[in-house]
Design an enzyme around this catalytic site. Structure first.
Site, short mmCIF file in Angstrom:
data_model
loop_
_atom_site.label_atom_id
_atom_site.label_comp_id
_atom_site.label_asym_id
_atom_site.label_seq_id
_atom_site.Cartn_x
_atom_site.Cartn_y
_atom_site.Cartn_z
N LYS A 112 -34.57 38.04 22.29
CA LYS A 112 -35.85 38.74 22.45
C LYS A 112 -35.66 40.01 23.26
O LYS A 112 -36.29 41.03 22.98
CB LYS A 112 -36.88 37.83 23.11
CG LYS A 112 -37.41 36.78 22.16
CD LYS A 112 -38.74 36.21 22.62
CE LYS A 112 -39.31 35.32 21.51
NZ LYS A 112 -40.56 34.67 21.86
N LYS A 193 -34.17 32.75 11.89
CA LYS A 193 -35.25 31.75 11.81
C LYS A 193 -36.59 32.43 11.54
O LYS A 193 -36.80 33.58 11.95
CB LYS A 193 -35.32 30.91 13.08
CG LYS A 193 -36.01 31.56 14.24
CD LYS A 193 -36.57 30.53 15.23
CE LYS A 193 -37.43 31.29 16.23
NZ LYS A 193 -38.45 30.52 16.86
N LYS A 196 -42.91 34.23 14.25
CA LYS A 196 -44.24 34.88 14.21
C LYS A 196 -44.12 36.36 14.44
O LYS A 196 -44.89 37.15 13.90
CB LYS A 196 -45.11 34.34 15.35
CG LYS A 196 -45.61 32.96 15.20
CD LYS A 196 -46.56 32.69 16.37
CE LYS A 196 -46.24 31.40 17.07
NZ LYS A 196 -45.35 31.57 18.23
N1 AQP Z 1 -38.58 28.73 12.12
C1 AQP Z 1 -38.89 27.60 12.74
N2 AQP Z 1 -38.51 26.41 12.22
C2 AQP Z 1 -38.83 25.25 12.85
N3 AQP Z 1 -39.55 25.20 14.00
C3 AQP Z 1 -39.95 26.37 14.53
N4 AQP Z 1 -40.67 26.66 15.63
C4 AQP Z 1 -40.81 28.01 15.74
N5 AQP Z 1 -40.19 28.61 14.72
C5 AQP Z 1 -39.65 27.63 13.95
C6 AQP Z 1 -41.20 25.67 16.55
O1 AQP Z 1 -42.58 25.95 16.72
C7 AQP Z 1 -42.96 25.61 18.06
C8 AQP Z 1 -43.72 26.74 18.67
O2 AQP Z 1 -42.93 27.88 18.79
P1 AQP Z 1 -43.38 28.99 19.84
O3 AQP Z 1 -44.69 29.51 19.49
O4 AQP Z 1 -43.26 28.46 21.19
O5 AQP Z 1 -42.34 30.11 19.78
P2 AQP Z 1 -41.06 30.34 19.04
O6 AQP Z 1 -40.19 29.16 18.95
O7 AQP Z 1 -40.45 31.52 19.67
O8 AQP Z 1 -41.68 30.61 17.62
P3 AQP Z 1 -41.83 31.91 16.85
O9 AQP Z 1 -42.65 31.60 15.66
O10 AQP Z 1 -40.49 32.50 16.60
O11 AQP Z 1 -42.67 32.84 17.79
P4 AQP Z 1 -42.39 34.23 18.44
O12 AQP Z 1 -41.98 35.11 17.31
O13 AQP Z 1 -43.71 34.58 19.01
O14 AQP Z 1 -41.31 34.04 19.44
C9 AQP Z 1 -41.67 25.27 18.81
O15 AQP Z 1 -41.56 23.87 18.90
C10 AQP Z 1 -40.59 25.82 17.94
O16 AQP Z 1 -39.40 25.07 18.04
#
Ligand code: AQP
Length: 330
Positions: A112, A193, A196
């Site tokens: 990040k 992966k 969001k």
């Molecule tokens: N691609 C993924 N596959 C499986 N699980 C996923 N999670 C996130 N992306 C995937 C799981 O969703 C939960 C919430 O995630 P988060 O909102 O805490 O943040 P993150 O993991 O950083 O998810 P994002 O979507 O990538 O968000 P941003 O872009 O905002 O950082 C967690 O349990 C995560 O494992």
């Protein structure tokens, strides 16, 4: 005592099928086996800049999606992290026992940070706040996607260090991953992966996307130079599409092989798209019904916070006592 489950999602963009298959869908399945707390972690979201109006909207939207997906507010608590000040208070207390070297090793911070022009200290401290979220409720199980494993390990390390410095205080949390779907990859780039905050319309299927958009996104997904599914030689794009289908359908490995071996990529994508739409449409319908009354979501969030406050405050009180910080009457 019934074991406690804690997990959370950041209101930092549109929830996607990775969030659902890796986390939310799993929470719905297991919630009644535990005392369950699911957080909308807005203090985490602001570790990178969020437009205030969008953040406000997203918090309510995500609460609506939790309910529409099947989180049962009569049993499980849905909590907006910032409405329980003990999250931030415990995070500071834990910051003081966390060596910087542990945080420097976090791969999500490195990824990040590389994407930001300037990095806030909050992004660096993020895993300590996450440890606080978990340890505040003395959670036994933390169901997350694979990307969060390193953070849960860190929460365990912090708990262990605190316990050895100040005496038994925290329960050791364990990770729980879904059997399939623990890591859903980007549809435009199956080596990264699904996220969001990634830009580009072909990257993710959002949980509230209409059917035609879901079809378009999945039909454009990156595959490889082959033309039909071969389980021995398939690349990450095909493997990702199959993982999405398998997680939504609940099919066994054998069923997947029998059905999909030799299926042409175009047909595979059509089947993945229709399976995804069939799973998301009922949730979207429930979402529209639930959010037709905006006060309903606010009520659920208020009740969630009220229900968890005593546990959260008791943990902070215990931590302060163990650390020797001034507490009334001691
Ligand atoms: N691609 C993924 N596959 C499986 N699980 C996923 N999670 C996130 N992306 C995937 C799981 O969703 C939960 C919430 O995630 P988060 O909102 O805490 O943040 P993150 O993991 O950083 O998810 P994002 O979507 O990538 O968000 P941003 O872009 O905002 O950082 C967690 O349990 C995560 O494992």
């Amino acid at each position: 005592m019934i074991p406690r489950v804690l997990s959370g999602i950041q209101p930092s963009g549109n929830l996607h099928i990775g969030n659902y298959l890796g986390a939310l869908g799993n929470w719905v399945k297991i919630q009644h086996d535990y005392e369950s707390i699911f957080c909308i972690v807005d203090l985490h979201a602001i570790t990178v800049y969020q437009k205030p109006d969008e953040l406000r909207t997203k918090i309510r939207e995500i609460a609506g999606i939790f309910l529409a997906a099947g989180i049962d507010p009569k049993h499980s608590r849905i909590v907006v992290q910032s409405t329980v000040p003990a999250h931030a208070e415990l995070a500071w207390l834990l910051t003081c026992v966390t060596p910087m070297g542990w945080l420097e090793r976090m791969t999500q911070f490195k990824a990040k940070a590389a994407a930001q022009e300037s990095i806030g200290d909050g992004l660096f401290q993020y895993p300590v706040l996450m440890a606080a979220d978990i340890l505040l409720y003395q959670a036994n199980i933390v169901p997350v996607g694979e990307d969060q494993m390193q953070h849960i390990e860190l929460a365990r390390d912090i708990a262990q260090r605190f316990n050895s410095l100040y005496g038994e205080t925290f329960v050791m949390p364990a990770t729980r991953l879904p059997a399939v779907g623990a890591r859903i990859m980007g549809l435009d780039d199956p080596t990264a992966k699904m996220s969001k905050s990634a830009s580009g319309t072909g990257h993710a299927v959002a949980l509230l996307d209409p059917p035609d958009r879901i079809r378009r996104t999945i039909m454009r997904a990156t595959t490889d130079s082959g033309s039909g599914v071969d389980f021995e030689t398939m690349g990450p794009g095909v493997a990702n599409l199959l993982a999405i289908f398998q997680s939504f359908s609940g099919w066994s490995d054998d069923q997947m092989r029998t059905h999909f071996t030799g299926v042409r990529y175009g047909d595979l994508k059509k089947q993945v798209a229709e399976m995804t739409i069939s799973q998301l449409e009922p949730m979207q319908q429930r979402y529209r019904e639930i959010t037709a009354d905006p006060s309903h979501v606010d009520r659920v969030l208020h009740e969630g916070a009220q229900a968890v406050l005593p546990t959260a405050n008791a943990t902070v009180q215990l931590v302060k006592e163990h650390m020797g910080i001034y507490t009334r009457g001691r």
